[in-house]
Scaffold this motif. Sequence first.
Motif, mmCIF file in Angstrom:
data_model
loop_
_atom_site.group_PDB
_atom_site.id
_atom_site.type_symbol
_atom_site.label_atom_id
_atom_site.label_comp_id
_atom_site.label_asym_id
_atom_site.label_seq_id
_atom_site.Cartn_x
_atom_site.Cartn_y
_atom_site.Cartn_z
ATOM 1 N N VAL A 247 -4.317 4.023 17.707
ATOM 2 C CA VAL A 247 -4.391 2.644 17.258
ATOM 3 C C VAL A 247 -4.779 2.584 15.785
ATOM 4 O O VAL A 247 -5.664 3.298 15.331
ATOM 5 N N GLY A 248 -4.112 1.751 15.043
ATOM 6 C CA GLY A 248 -4.449 1.573 13.639
ATOM 7 C C GLY A 248 -3.867 2.627 12.707
ATOM 8 O O GLY A 248 -4.149 2.628 11.520
ATOM 9 N N SER A 249 -3.054 3.535 13.255
ATOM 10 C CA SER A 249 -2.533 4.595 12.388
ATOM 11 C C SER A 249 -1.346 4.106 11.560
ATOM 12 O O SER A 249 -0.883 4.817 10.676
ATOM 13 N N GLY A 250 -0.864 2.893 11.834
ATOM 14 C CA GLY A 250 0.181 2.326 10.982
ATOM 15 C C GLY A 250 1.594 2.630 11.449
ATOM 16 O O GLY A 250 2.451 3.008 10.648
ATOM 17 N N LYS A 251 1.851 2.434 12.724
ATOM 18 C CA LYS A 251 3.185 2.717 13.252
ATOM 19 C C LYS A 251 4.186 1.628 12.861
ATOM 20 O O LYS A 251 5.350 1.909 12.620
ATOM 21 N N THR A 252 3.703 0.386 12.789
ATOM 22 C CA THR A 252 4.635 -0.718 12.588
ATOM 23 C C THR A 252 5.455 -0.556 11.315
ATOM 24 O O THR A 252 6.667 -0.791 11.300
ATOM 25 N N VAL A 253 4.793 -0.134 10.256
ATOM 26 C CA VAL A 253 5.510 -0.039 8.987
ATOM 27 C C VAL A 253 6.565 1.065 9.049
ATOM 28 O O VAL A 253 7.644 0.954 8.463
ATOM 29 N N VAL A 254 6.287 2.106 9.811
ATOM 30 C CA VAL A 254 7.269 3.180 9.970
ATOM 31 C C VAL A 254 8.499 2.644 10.705
ATOM 32 O O VAL A 254 9.643 2.892 10.309
ATOM 33 N N LYS B 22 -5.347 8.062 9.630
ATOM 34 C CA LYS B 22 -5.393 6.600 9.485
ATOM 35 C C LYS B 22 -5.301 6.236 8.008
ATOM 36 O O LYS B 22 -5.588 7.054 7.149
ATOM 37 N N PRO B 23 -4.914 5.000 7.728
ATOM 38 C CA PRO B 23 -4.930 4.561 6.326
ATOM 39 C C PRO B 23 -6.321 4.800 5.738
ATOM 40 O O PRO B 23 -7.312 4.752 6.467
ATOM 41 N N PRO B 24 -6.394 5.064 4.444
ATOM 42 C CA PRO B 24 -7.675 5.428 3.841
ATOM 43 C C PRO B 24 -8.708 4.313 3.957
ATOM 44 O O PRO B 24 -8.360 3.140 4.069
ATOM 45 N N GLY B 25 -9.979 4.700 3.958
ATOM 46 C CA GLY B 25 -11.049 3.719 3.914
ATOM 47 C C GLY B 25 -11.477 3.203 5.268
ATOM 48 O O GLY B 25 -12.331 2.341 5.368
ATOM 49 N N VAL C 180 -2.480 -6.351 18.731
ATOM 50 C CA VAL C 180 -2.935 -7.506 17.961
ATOM 51 C C VAL C 180 -3.650 -7.026 16.698
ATOM 52 O O VAL C 180 -4.497 -6.151 16.738
ATOM 53 N N ASP C 181 -3.271 -7.591 15.601
ATOM 54 C CA ASP C 181 -3.716 -7.069 14.314
ATOM 55 C C ASP C 181 -4.334 -8.175 13.462
ATOM 56 O O ASP C 181 -3.629 -8.942 12.823
ATOM 57 N N VAL C 182 -5.663 -8.272 13.506
ATOM 58 C CA VAL C 182 -6.380 -9.208 12.643
ATOM 59 C C VAL C 182 -7.416 -8.392 11.867
ATOM 60 O O VAL C 182 -8.476 -8.074 12.396
ATOM 61 N N PRO C 183 -7.087 -8.034 10.643
ATOM 62 C CA PRO C 183 -7.945 -7.091 9.909
ATOM 63 C C PRO C 183 -9.388 -7.576 9.730
ATOM 64 O O PRO C 183 -10.294 -6.748 9.610
ATOM 65 N N GLU C 184 -9.615 -8.900 9.731
ATOM 66 C CA GLU C 184 -10.984 -9.405 9.532
ATOM 67 C C GLU C 184 -11.868 -9.203 10.753
ATOM 68 O O GLU C 184 -13.077 -9.432 10.691
ATOM 69 N N ALA D 98 6.835 -10.056 6.717
ATOM 70 C CA ALA D 98 6.191 -9.932 5.408
ATOM 71 C C ALA D 98 6.878 -8.866 4.559
ATOM 72 O O ALA D 98 7.048 -9.030 3.364
ATOM 73 N N TRP D 99 7.274 -7.761 5.216
ATOM 74 C CA TRP D 99 7.882 -6.671 4.435
ATOM 75 C C TRP D 99 9.391 -6.792 4.356
ATOM 76 O O TRP D 99 9.989 -6.646 3.306
ATOM 77 N N LEU D 100 10.012 -7.060 5.512
ATOM 78 C CA LEU D 100 11.467 -6.965 5.564
ATOM 79 C C LEU D 100 12.156 -8.136 4.867
ATOM 80 O O LEU D 100 13.185 -7.967 4.220
ATOM 81 N N PHE E 1 0.849 -1.199 0.000
ATOM 82 C CA PHE E 1 0.000 0.000 0.000
ATOM 83 C C PHE E 1 0.881 1.245 0.000
ATOM 84 O O PHE E 1 2.027 1.188 0.433
ATOM 85 N N PRO E 2 0.355 2.370 -0.481
ATOM 86 C CA PRO E 2 1.116 3.619 -0.355
ATOM 87 C C PRO E 2 1.048 4.122 1.090
ATOM 88 O O PRO E 2 0.062 3.889 1.776
ATOM 89 N N LEU E 3 2.111 4.765 1.526
ATOM 90 C CA LEU E 3 2.096 5.327 2.879
ATOM 91 C C LEU E 3 1.129 6.505 2.960
ATOM 92 O O LEU E 3 0.913 7.208 1.977
HETATM 93 P P1 ADP Z 1 -0.660 0.652 14.913
HETATM 94 O O1 ADP Z 1 -0.296 2.073 14.684
HETATM 95 O O2 ADP Z 1 -1.874 0.512 15.761
HETATM 96 O O3 ADP Z 1 0.492 -0.169 15.401
HETATM 97 P P2 ADP Z 1 -0.439 -1.038 12.643
HETATM 98 O O4 ADP Z 1 0.953 -0.683 12.332
HETATM 99 O O5 ADP Z 1 -0.681 -2.341 13.313
HETATM 100 O O6 ADP Z 1 -1.092 0.116 13.508
HETATM 101 O O7 ADP Z 1 -1.300 -0.909 11.336
HETATM 102 C C1 ADP Z 1 -2.658 -1.200 11.307
HETATM 103 C C2 ADP Z 1 -3.027 -1.887 10.030
HETATM 104 O O8 ADP Z 1 -3.001 -0.960 8.959
HETATM 105 C C3 ADP Z 1 -2.095 -3.003 9.660
HETATM 106 O O9 ADP Z 1 -2.861 -4.059 9.147
HETATM 107 C C4 ADP Z 1 -1.210 -2.384 8.584
HETATM 108 O O10 ADP Z 1 -0.722 -3.333 7.676
HETATM 109 C C5 ADP Z 1 -2.157 -1.443 7.888
HETATM 110 N N1 ADP Z 1 -1.541 -0.266 7.277
HETATM 111 C C6 ADP Z 1 -0.508 0.462 7.770
HETATM 112 N N2 ADP Z 1 -0.237 1.503 6.967
HETATM 113 C C7 ADP Z 1 -1.109 1.440 5.939
HETATM 114 C C8 ADP Z 1 -1.336 2.246 4.765
HETATM 115 N N3 ADP Z 1 -0.598 3.332 4.515
HETATM 116 N N4 ADP Z 1 -2.327 1.875 3.930
HETATM 117 C C9 ADP Z 1 -3.096 0.795 4.201
HETATM 118 N N5 ADP Z 1 -2.928 -0.006 5.256
HETATM 119 C C10 ADP Z 1 -1.954 0.307 6.135
#
Ligand code: ADP
Length: 640
Positions: free
Chosen positions: A260-267, A410-413, A514-518, A301-303, A229-231
């Motif tokens: 929560v859910g703002s996407g910190k892990t990927v950063v 937050k990520p879109p949608g 804990v991250d279970v998108p479903e 998954a990413w690294l 996904f795009p950041l």
């Molecule tokens: P938190 O900030 O609560 O740690 P996560 O890093 O667990 O949030 O991210 C929440 C969910 O959003 C994860 O499933 C992650 O893969 C997804 N996600 C993170 N960044 C994006 C993005 N830019 N677009 C779409 N999904 C994203």
Amino acid sequence: MTTVADFLLALPFRYEDRRHFATVASLEWERAATILVHFQGVRSIRMRRGLLRVEAVADDGTGAVRVVWHNRYPSFAKALAGKRAALYGSPVAGSKGEMRIENPETELFDPGEEADPIHSRRIVGVYHRVADIPSRLWRTLARRTLDALGPDFRTVSAPSARILRALEEAHFPSHVDSARAALSELAREELLALAARIEDRRARLRERPGIVLPAEEAIRQLARYVLPFPLTRAQKRAVREIADDLASGRAMARLLQGDVGSGKTVVAGLAMLIAAKNGAQSALMAPTEILAEQHAESLAAWLTAAGVRLGLLTGRVRGAARKRLLEALAAGSIDALVGTHALVESPVKFRRLGVAVVDEQHRFGVAHRSRLFRKANPSPHVLIMTATPIPRSLAWAIYGELDVSVLDEKPPGRSPVLTRVRDESARDRVYRFAGERTAAGERVYVVVPAIEEGAREVAATRETAGRIAAALPEVGIGILHGRLPSAERQAVLADFASGRRPILVSTTVVEVGVDVPEATLMIVENAESFGLAQLHQLRGRVGRSERRSWCALIVGAAAAEEARRRLAVLEQTSDGFLIAEKDLETRGPGDLLGTRQSGLPPLRVADPVKDLARLPQARGEVLAMRAEGRVVASDLFGYP
Ligand code: ADP
Ligand code: MG
């Protein structure tokens, strides 16, 4: 209690106005007063354990009133005879309806002698009962200590005169408002001391040299080829700030704050990738095994796709596997290590640790953090992540020495989680709805409060699971609690994630990360026993995809109307900061941050809710005073 300062900072928690002696004739029911009397007809009645109930008639010439003291030593009864006394207390009705005073604060003195002006003829402080020391003795000791220090109070430097005056007024106010002013002055001094400490730590952190880690290539690689996904804009901004730090030659000390859910892990993952691309190692420390395992999985998954060799170290990696892992780490054949606080244990040696990430740091002691700092020389770049939206004032106290990046998007949608507070009568309906969600291929969390870990925790989850099983016999239900061995825990989570057991009954172990998108429905039982911020965190387990999500907060039958009103905030907003402010107002910082390791420095005088809001201002003063070369803060408060 260790120093004179400790002693003097044990301040009264309230004051009593004893400036005027009332006459016995003018005493009123239930109205506290100080009277100056002599005694007649002292009688004692032997009670248990050699203690006496002492009775006497107190007379001041205008009238007489019966006085009763409970649980006194015989010496007390003897001392009353022939003495005068200042008594402080409230008249109440005795057994025959007569007026009497029970257990007055009593100060005896000889005829002709004056009442001691420490305890009467003035406004006096009332102290918390520590180590069974009565207020009276506390007052006497405070007086002697202040007298002994006098103008020679050299342990505090320039601000000493002002502080000493404030301490004097706080213990022995000279008029009605002076105590309040003195307490406020002391709180201000404390905030200055705290702000000065934060500034010092900040400066010290900034002096640390850091390995130069150019970031551009890693960022391009991750964004173009690895991430699905795009950041978000906020993520890009944070990544930019981090990349600048890493390339600066000074060690990064940055807080990544995002709901929560703002996407910190990927950063965080990106920072770790940058390290790997530059031949340095990285570590990510998570507060629980579940979280560490989750992080390892999502980062893998990413690294891994980007060629990073990842390792996982928790308490359950033991024996030969642990040995192999540690050797690989020391040899540099692991690039990124994810784990629990096992990471900072002494046998863990990195070959070249460049980036250290700490998730949910307020759950760790500051000691854990600094131990990680020491795992490398020069000390690593440090990124601290927190999802607890911390009100600004508190953030200053806890994280003031860090630079801050905020993910305010937050990520879109993602649409807000539809939240409702319901009482137990709605439980069946909520469970039926849970059945509909699982039938639609989604997942449902059910969280039960665990007052204490252990057997009760297990019983609570079982009971709830049983109830759900009765309502939804066809649906697979997993149970998760802190007592479960970690292999089983992983199996339960895997079954939940895959949908084999789409309902998960758990304690708050799922609270963070804990991250279970479903998952689309969060049910919280006895929601009244949680803080708002914690519920917000729990609610953050759903709404992690583009699907609609719900949160049902079920309040127990015994929950007061007030508790329901408190929870209603969650129906109205999903703004974590607003929720945290509310929590701070109603429950204080301990609850907001987890009492044991809040990271909040112990405050001696200042109020952690009201006064901390003044901390940023105190910081401004510290900076201004330093610029003018003035001494800033007293070391009275013991902030090193
Ligand atoms: P938190 O900030 O609560 O740690 P996560 O890093 O667990 O949030 O991210 C929440 C969910 O959003 C994860 O499933 C992650 O893969 C997804 N996600 C993170 N960044 C994006 C993005 N830019 N677009 C779409 N999904 C994203
Ligand atoms: Mg997270």
